[in-house]
Design a protein around this motif. Structure first.
Motif, PDB file in Angstrom:
ATOM      1  N   GLY A  54     -76.189  93.090 -78.133  1.00 12.41           N
ATOM      2  CA  GLY A  54     -77.470  92.454 -78.420  1.00 12.41           C
ATOM      3  C   GLY A  54     -78.149  93.002 -79.661  1.00 12.41           C
ATOM      4  N   ARG A  55     -77.427  93.691 -80.506  1.00 10.71           N
ATOM      5  CA  ARG A  55     -78.015  94.255 -81.716  1.00 10.71           C
ATOM      6  C   ARG A  55     -77.911  93.311 -82.914  1.00 10.71           C
ATOM      7  NH1 ARG A  55     -75.992 100.053 -82.721  1.00 10.71           N
ATOM      8  NH2 ARG A  55     -77.916 100.134 -83.932  1.00 10.71           N
ATOM      9  N   LEU A  56     -77.094  92.261 -82.775  1.00  8.72           N
ATOM     10  CA  LEU A  56     -76.935  91.274 -83.839  1.00  8.72           C
ATOM     11  C   LEU A  56     -77.006  89.896 -83.206  1.00  8.72           C
ATOM     12  CD1 LEU A  56     -76.263  90.737 -86.862  1.00  8.72           C
ATOM     13  CD2 LEU A  56     -73.868  90.749 -86.212  1.00  8.72           C
ATOM     14  N   ARG A  57     -77.900  89.075 -83.742  1.00 15.13           N
ATOM     15  CA  ARG A  57     -78.048  87.726 -83.203  1.00 15.13           C
ATOM     16  C   ARG A  57     -76.885  86.861 -83.665  1.00 15.13           C
ATOM     17  NH1 ARG A  57     -83.947  85.567 -83.992  1.00 15.13           N
ATOM     18  NH2 ARG A  57     -82.841  83.774 -83.200  1.00 15.13           N
ATOM     19  N   GLU A  58     -76.569  85.855 -82.849  1.00 17.95           N
ATOM     20  CA  GLU A  58     -75.424  84.999 -83.122  1.00 17.95           C
ATOM     21  C   GLU A  58     -75.567  84.251 -84.440  1.00 17.95           C
ATOM     22  OE1 GLU A  58     -77.101  84.926 -80.196  1.00 17.95           O
ATOM     23  OE2 GLU A  58     -75.631  85.820 -78.847  1.00 17.95           O
ATOM     24  N   GLU A  59     -76.789  83.833 -84.745  1.00 17.39           N
ATOM     25  CA  GLU A  59     -76.988  83.052 -85.974  1.00 17.39           C
ATOM     26  C   GLU A  59     -76.667  83.855 -87.229  1.00 17.39           C
ATOM     27  OE1 GLU A  59     -81.559  83.006 -87.095  1.00 17.39           O
ATOM     28  OE2 GLU A  59     -81.242  82.579 -84.971  1.00 17.39           O
TER      29      GLU A  59
ATOM     30  N   PHE B 153     -59.925  93.043 -89.479  1.00 20.50           N
ATOM     31  CA  PHE B 153     -59.881  92.943 -88.017  1.00 20.50           C
ATOM     32  C   PHE B 153     -60.844  93.935 -87.369  1.00 20.50           C
ATOM     33  CE2 PHE B 153     -55.649  90.777 -88.325  1.00 20.50           C
ATOM     34  CZ  PHE B 153     -56.031  89.637 -87.645  1.00 20.50           C
ATOM     35  N   LEU B 154     -60.898  95.150 -87.900  1.00 17.99           N
ATOM     36  CA  LEU B 154     -61.837  96.139 -87.364  1.00 17.99           C
ATOM     37  C   LEU B 154     -63.279  95.676 -87.542  1.00 17.99           C
ATOM     38  CD1 LEU B 154     -60.145  99.485 -88.468  1.00 17.99           C
ATOM     39  CD2 LEU B 154     -60.365  98.573 -86.144  1.00 17.99           C
ATOM     40  N   PHE B 155     -63.564  95.057 -88.685  1.00 26.10           N
ATOM     41  CA  PHE B 155     -64.914  94.563 -88.932  1.00 26.10           C
ATOM     42  C   PHE B 155     -65.276  93.433 -87.972  1.00 26.10           C
ATOM     43  CE2 PHE B 155     -68.221  92.440 -91.573  1.00 26.10           C
ATOM     44  CZ  PHE B 155     -69.096  93.507 -91.619  1.00 26.10           C
ATOM     45  N   LEU B 156     -64.316  92.535 -87.695  1.00 25.72           N
ATOM     46  CA  LEU B 156     -64.556  91.475 -86.717  1.00 25.72           C
ATOM     47  C   LEU B 156     -64.827  92.053 -85.329  1.00 25.72           C
ATOM     48  CD1 LEU B 156     -62.002  88.658 -87.640  1.00 25.72           C
ATOM     49  CD2 LEU B 156     -64.486  88.508 -87.647  1.00 25.72           C
ATOM     50  N   LEU B 157     -64.075  93.094 -84.957  1.00 28.53           N
ATOM     51  CA  LEU B 157     -64.316  93.753 -83.671  1.00 28.53           C
ATOM     52  C   LEU B 157     -65.698  94.399 -83.634  1.00 28.53           C
ATOM     53  CD1 LEU B 157     -60.841  95.406 -82.980  1.00 28.53           C
ATOM     54  CD2 LEU B 157     -61.878  93.475 -81.781  1.00 28.53           C
ATOM     55  N   TYR B 158     -66.105  95.005 -84.742  1.00 28.42           N
ATOM     56  CA  TYR B 158     -67.428  95.638 -84.816  1.00 28.42           C
ATOM     57  C   TYR B 158     -68.541  94.594 -84.691  1.00 28.42           C
ATOM     58  CZ  TYR B 158     -71.241  98.572 -86.469  1.00 28.42           C
ATOM     59  OH  TYR B 158     -72.427  99.249 -86.578  1.00 28.42           O
ATOM     60  N   ILE B 159     -68.359  93.462 -85.355  1.00 28.15           N
ATOM     61  CA  ILE B 159     -69.342  92.374 -85.253  1.00 28.15           C
ATOM     62  C   ILE B 159     -69.433  91.896 -83.800  1.00 28.15           C
ATOM     63  CG2 ILE B 159     -69.827  89.979 -85.905  1.00 28.15           C
ATOM     64  CD1 ILE B 159     -68.559  90.630 -88.645  1.00 28.15           C
ATOM     65  N   SER B 160     -68.290  91.731 -83.151  1.00 31.43           N
ATOM     66  CA  SER B 160     -68.276  91.311 -81.746  1.00 31.43           C
ATOM     67  C   SER B 160     -69.005  92.322 -80.872  1.00 31.43           C
ATOM     68  CB  SER B 160     -66.838  91.161 -81.252  1.00 31.43           C
ATOM     69  OG  SER B 160     -66.152  90.217 -82.013  1.00 31.43           O
ATOM     70  N   ARG B 161     -68.789  93.589 -81.122  1.00 32.81           N
ATOM     71  CA  ARG B 161     -69.455  94.648 -80.345  1.00 32.81           C
ATOM     72  C   ARG B 161     -70.971  94.591 -80.529  1.00 32.81           C
ATOM     73  NH1 ARG B 161     -70.039 100.567 -81.552  1.00 32.81           N
ATOM     74  NH2 ARG B 161     -70.416 101.517 -79.547  1.00 32.81           N
ATOM     75  N   LEU B 162     -71.410  94.378 -81.773  1.00 31.09           N
ATOM     76  CA  LEU B 162     -72.849  94.269 -82.035  1.00 31.09           C
ATOM     77  C   LEU B 162     -73.463  93.070 -81.326  1.00 31.09           C
ATOM     78  CD1 LEU B 162     -73.040  95.164 -85.836  1.00 31.09           C
ATOM     79  CD2 LEU B 162     -73.793  96.561 -83.913  1.00 31.09           C
ATOM     80  N   ILE B 163     -72.732  91.973 -81.263  1.00 29.64           N
ATOM     81  CA  ILE B 163     -73.228  90.780 -80.576  1.00 29.64           C
ATOM     82  C   ILE B 163     -73.338  91.047 -79.077  1.00 29.64           C
ATOM     83  CG2 ILE B 163     -72.709  88.381 -79.967  1.00 29.64           C
ATOM     84  CD1 ILE B 163     -71.312  88.162 -82.703  1.00 29.64           C
TER      85      ILE B 163
END
Length: 121
Positions: A26-31, A13-23
């Protein structure tokens, strides 16, 4: 529920939150985030479903469940590396074309400057 299950669920869950934060930042593209989200969701599913790995390994005919994890991980990594290689090749080609266009534009500007100097003299 065992301690390792709770740790794995919380970490997922923490990793999913981190991925959402990066998106969002704008540091991680959606693809690229889709791959990370899918892998994390698979980890969450197997965290809740304790016998899931044994069932899946039996379904695929793998004798030991950990071997299925390693095989699937290696296969996923190879596919992802191939995708990144294609993206890197495309970017390399685009950079080369852009550098050539910039060089042509610079040459045109230099010629215009020289022509303007010759007209003024």
């Amino acid at each position: 529920m065992g301690r390792i299950q709770i740790i794995t669920i919380a970490a997922s869950f923490l990793f999913l939150l981190y991925i959402s934060r990066l998106i969002i930042k704008g540091r991680l593209r959606e693809e690229y985030s889709i791959v990370w989200c899918i892998c994390t969701i698979i980890l969450l599913i197997f965290s809740f479903w304790r016998n899931g790995l044994a069932v899946m390994s039996e379904l695929f005919g793998v004798y030991e469940p950990p071997n299925l994890v390693f095989t699937a991980s290696i296969f996923a990594i190879l596919i992802y590396l191939l995708h990144l290689s294609v993206v890197a090749s495309k970017l390399h080609k685009q950079n080369k074309q852009m550098a050539q266009q910039i060089a042509l534009l610079k040459n045109d500007i230099d010629q215009m400057k020289n022509a303007q100097k010759n007209n003024l003299s």
